[in-house]
Motif scaffolding. Structure first.
Motif, PDB file in Angstrom:
ATOM      1  N   SER A   9       0.831  -1.219   0.000  1.00 13.48           N
ATOM      2  CA  SER A   9       0.000   0.000   0.000  1.00 13.48           C
ATOM      3  C   SER A   9       0.860   1.262   0.000  1.00 13.48           C
ATOM      4  N   VAL A  10       1.830   1.307  -0.903  1.00 15.74           N
ATOM      5  CA  VAL A  10       2.779   2.425  -0.953  1.00 15.74           C
ATOM      6  C   VAL A  10       2.189   3.580  -1.755  1.00 15.74           C
ATOM      7  N   SER A  11       2.273   4.776  -1.172  1.00 20.00           N
ATOM      8  CA  SER A  11       1.860   5.999  -1.859  1.00 20.00           C
ATOM      9  C   SER A  11       2.989   7.011  -1.787  1.00 20.00           C
ATOM     10  N   ARG A  12       3.057   7.844  -2.826  1.00 23.10           N
ATOM     11  CA  ARG A  12       3.962   8.995  -2.796  1.00 23.10           C
ATOM     12  C   ARG A  12       3.195  10.173  -3.351  1.00 23.10           C
ATOM     13  N   HIS A  13       2.854  11.115  -2.462  1.00 26.51           N
ATOM     14  CA  HIS A  13       2.104  12.298  -2.849  1.00 26.51           C
ATOM     15  C   HIS A  13       3.006  13.519  -2.752  1.00 26.51           C
ATOM     16  N   PHE A  14       2.842  14.433  -3.681  1.00 17.40           N
ATOM     17  CA  PHE A  14       3.580  15.691  -3.671  1.00 17.40           C
ATOM     18  C   PHE A  14       2.591  16.816  -3.399  1.00 17.40           C
ATOM     19  N   GLY A  15       2.881  17.634  -2.385  1.00 16.41           N
ATOM     20  CA  GLY A  15       1.944  18.661  -1.973  1.00 16.41           C
ATOM     21  C   GLY A  15       0.955  18.090  -0.970  1.00 16.41           C
ATOM     22  N   SER A  16      -0.010  18.894  -0.587  1.00 12.06           N
ATOM     23  CA  SER A  16      -0.997  18.461   0.390  1.00 12.06           C
ATOM     24  C   SER A  16      -2.368  19.026   0.036  1.00 12.06           C
ATOM     25  N   GLY A  17      -3.373  18.482   0.690  1.00  8.38           N
ATOM     26  CA  GLY A  17      -4.735  18.957   0.465  1.00  8.38           C
ATOM     27  C   GLY A  17      -5.302  18.487  -0.856  1.00  8.38           C
ATOM     28  N   PRO A  18      -6.349  19.152  -1.321  1.00 10.57           N
ATOM     29  CA  PRO A  18      -7.021  18.716  -2.565  1.00 10.57           C
ATOM     30  C   PRO A  18      -6.153  18.855  -3.811  1.00 10.57           C
ATOM     31  N   ASN A  19      -5.099  19.658  -3.754  1.00  5.24           N
ATOM     32  CA  ASN A  19      -4.234  19.848  -4.918  1.00  5.24           C
ATOM     33  C   ASN A  19      -3.013  18.930  -4.911  1.00  5.24           C
ATOM     34  N   ALA A  20      -2.954  18.011  -3.961  1.00  5.64           N
ATOM     35  CA  ALA A  20      -1.820  17.083  -3.890  1.00  5.64           C
ATOM     36  C   ALA A  20      -1.763  16.217  -5.150  1.00  5.64           C
ATOM     37  N   VAL A  21      -0.546  15.996  -5.644  1.00  8.39           N
ATOM     38  CA  VAL A  21      -0.329  15.132  -6.810  1.00  8.39           C
ATOM     39  C   VAL A  21      -0.041  13.718  -6.314  1.00  8.39           C
ATOM     40  N   LYS A  22      -0.878  12.770  -6.703  1.00  6.46           N
ATOM     41  CA  LYS A  22      -0.709  11.375  -6.283  1.00  6.46           C
ATOM     42  C   LYS A  22       0.140  10.648  -7.325  1.00  6.46           C
ATOM     43  N   ALA A  23       1.459  10.809  -7.208  1.00  7.98           N
ATOM     44  CA  ALA A  23       2.364  10.186  -8.182  1.00  7.98           C
ATOM     45  C   ALA A  23       2.301   8.670  -8.096  1.00  7.98           C
ATOM     46  N   VAL A  24       2.203   8.146  -6.873  1.00  7.00           N
ATOM     47  CA  VAL A  24       2.008   6.713  -6.634  1.00  7.00           C
ATOM     48  C   VAL A  24       0.889   6.609  -5.608  1.00  7.00           C
ATOM     49  N   ASP A  25      -0.107   5.778  -5.893  1.00  2.25           N
ATOM     50  CA  ASP A  25      -1.322   5.781  -5.076  1.00  2.25           C
ATOM     51  C   ASP A  25      -1.684   4.363  -4.627  1.00  2.25           C
ATOM     52  N   ALA A  26      -1.277   4.025  -3.389  1.00  3.29           N
ATOM     53  CA  ALA A  26      -1.640   2.747  -2.752  1.00  3.29           C
ATOM     54  C   ALA A  26      -1.277   1.546  -3.623  1.00  3.29           C
ATOM     55  N   VAL A  27      -0.008   1.462  -3.992  1.00  7.97           N
ATOM     56  CA  VAL A  27       0.468   0.390  -4.869  1.00  7.97           C
ATOM     57  C   VAL A  27       0.912  -0.816  -4.046  1.00  7.97           C
ATOM     58  N   ASP A  28       0.413  -1.986  -4.427  1.00  5.85           N
ATOM     59  CA  ASP A  28       0.877  -3.268  -3.889  1.00  5.85           C
ATOM     60  C   ASP A  28       1.638  -3.982  -4.993  1.00  5.85           C
ATOM     61  N   LEU A  29       2.824  -4.488  -4.649  1.00  5.81           N
ATOM     62  CA  LEU A  29       3.695  -5.036  -5.690  1.00  5.81           C
ATOM     63  C   LEU A  29       4.674  -6.017  -5.062  1.00  5.81           C
ATOM     64  N   THR A  30       4.878  -7.157  -5.717  1.00  9.19           N
ATOM     65  CA  THR A  30       5.883  -8.126  -5.288  1.00  9.19           C
ATOM     66  C   THR A  30       6.746  -8.500  -6.477  1.00  9.19           C
ATOM     67  N   ILE A  31       8.066  -8.336  -6.329  1.00  5.12           N
ATOM     68  CA  ILE A  31       9.017  -8.668  -7.390  1.00  5.12           C
ATOM     69  C   ILE A  31       9.849  -9.852  -6.932  1.00  5.12           C
ATOM     70  N   ALA A  32       9.798 -10.941  -7.681  1.00  4.89           N
ATOM     71  CA  ALA A  32      10.483 -12.173  -7.292  1.00  4.89           C
ATOM     72  C   ALA A  32      11.997 -12.028  -7.407  1.00  4.89           C
ATOM     73  N   GLU A  33      12.700 -12.685  -6.502  1.00  2.00           N
ATOM     74  CA  GLU A  33      14.159 -12.678  -6.547  1.00  2.00           C
ATOM     75  C   GLU A  33      14.651 -13.326  -7.835  1.00  2.00           C
ATOM     76  N   GLY A  34      15.654 -12.717  -8.458  1.00  2.00           N
ATOM     77  CA  GLY A  34      16.258 -13.280  -9.655  1.00  2.00           C
ATOM     78  C   GLY A  34      15.463 -13.087 -10.929  1.00  2.00           C
ATOM     79  N   SER A  35      14.424 -12.255 -10.881  1.00  2.00           N
ATOM     80  CA  SER A  35      13.586 -12.053 -12.064  1.00  2.00           C
ATOM     81  C   SER A  35      13.970 -10.779 -12.798  1.00  2.00           C
ATOM     82  N   PHE A  36      13.529 -10.685 -14.042  1.00  2.00           N
ATOM     83  CA  PHE A  36      13.630  -9.453 -14.827  1.00  2.00           C
ATOM     84  C   PHE A  36      12.235  -8.862 -14.834  1.00  2.00           C
ATOM     85  N   PHE A  37      12.050  -7.790 -14.063  1.00  2.00           N
ATOM     86  CA  PHE A  37      10.731  -7.196 -13.874  1.00  2.00           C
ATOM     87  C   PHE A  37      10.693  -5.830 -14.538  1.00  2.00           C
ATOM     88  N   ALA A  38       9.635  -5.576 -15.304  1.00  2.00           N
ATOM     89  CA  ALA A  38       9.501  -4.294 -16.000  1.00  2.00           C
ATOM     90  C   ALA A  38       8.335  -3.499 -15.437  1.00  2.00           C
TER      91      ALA A  38
END
Length: 332
Positions: A9-38
């Motif tokens: 549930s990772v988020s990265r917001h720039f700014g605050s309030g209603p004008n905040a930019v949600k560059a990353v919004d509640a992302v769930d992600l798993t990258i396996a060891e030894g894989s080539f992930f794009a």
């Protein structure tokens, strides 16, 4: 097996309030060891911000990031066992190639003879043995890209992050470097996380990929699944070329009233067929010609192999396809 990288549930917001930019919004992600992930997506979709979150150059506004099970939220970039290859390579023009590759080891205090030996080892790994005394300005774009790759690998990271590293190369060289990167990742067995907006790069190199849109992951899976079974209209349109059929047309073809994807390579021109329309364009592609028909408000394309007869613009044509190639999608 412990995941190489995990977002909870990772988020990265720039700014605050209603004008905040949600560059990353509640992302769930798993990258396996030894894989080539794009990470694939258009500009501003959040993929590069996710890469910077892994490297530590950005901090999450919410959620947790784990690298091999360790929460790295409070760990600075230089203490994470990852390294980054940037699009512009960021080589030092006043240093020779050997010293560029050895720079990270110099910062760590590695003795000169040992760091030079390791740098030469890495240069041989990327097929640049004997280039150590040259300056970056004496190298081609592809060679500079390999030097940047060697510099990132010399510190023996467990995860290598690649931020659109092939974007500055011409098409022929980019395709050659795709093969080299995939081969190198398989030989080293370390985790590669590759950011790109180029669908062909992602499909040809990745074991699995995430398609980003507006700060969220639109779909994640193998290249084959994402291409053949797009979940949404955005994925179908962004990954490859697809005929996107509205619910009314899908229903008229005998399916449910849902959006559907039909890849042009799964269609053929026929004397009669379930889809008919007026030929509006013929686009020569070399091995095939893309024939575009207008059916009501929908454009539909078929690929005609080189040498096969083509319809005239303005004529009426029909498109046929096997029912299993009509893929139903969510209403998005």
């Amino acid at each position: 097996m412990t995941a190489a990288v995990e977002f909870q549930s990772v988020s990265r917001h720039f700014g605050s309030g209603p004008n905040a930019v949600k560059a990353v919004d509640a992302v769930d992600l798993t990258i396996a060891e030894g894989s080539f992930f794009a990470m694939l997506g258009p500009s501003g979709s959040g993929k590069t911000t996710c890469l910077r979150l892994i490297s530590g150059f950005e901090q999450p506004s919410a959620g947790a990031i784990r690298i091999f099970g360790q929460d790295v939220s409070a760990i600075p970039p230089n203490r994470r066992n990852v390294n980054t290859v940037f699009q512009d390579y960021a080589l030092f023009p006043h240093m020779n190639v050997r010293d560029n590759v050895a720079y990270g080891l110099m910062v760590k205090g590695t003795p000169r003879a040992l760091r030079h030996a390791k740098a030469e080892e890495m240069l041989h790994l990327v097929q640049l043995g004997g280039y150590g005394d040259r300056k970056p300005g004496q190298l081609s774009g592809g060679q500079r890209q390999r030097v940047a790759l060697a510099r990132a690998l010399v510190n023996e990271p467990r995860v290598l992050l690649l931020d659109e590293p092939l974007g500055a190369l011409d098409l022929k060289l980019r395709e050659a470097m795709q093969d080299e990167l995939k081969s190198l990742q398989q030989r080293l067995g370390i985790t590669f996380v590759f950011v790109t907006h180029d669908q062909h790069e992602a499909l040809s190199m990745a074991d699995s990929l995430a398609v980003f849109n507006q700060g969220k992951i639109a779909q994640i899976g193998s290249p084959e699944d994402i291409y053949a079974k797009p979940r949404t209209r955005f994925v179908a349109d962004f990954v490859g070329s697809s005929n996107i059929l509205p619910p009314a047309l899908t229903q008229a073809l005998g399916g449910p009233a849902q959006w559907a994807s039909l890849r042009p390579e799964h269609t053929r021109l026929a004397a009669t067929g379930p889809l008919t329309g007026t030929v509006t364009a013929l686009r020569y592609l070399g091995a095939a010609t893309r024939v575009v028909l207008k059916s009501g408000d929908t454009e539909i394309a078929a690929l005609v192999p080189a040498g096969d007869p083509l319809p005239d613009p303005g004529s009426t044509a029909a498109i046929a396809f096997a029912p299993q190639h009509l893929h139903l999608m969510e209403d998005k």
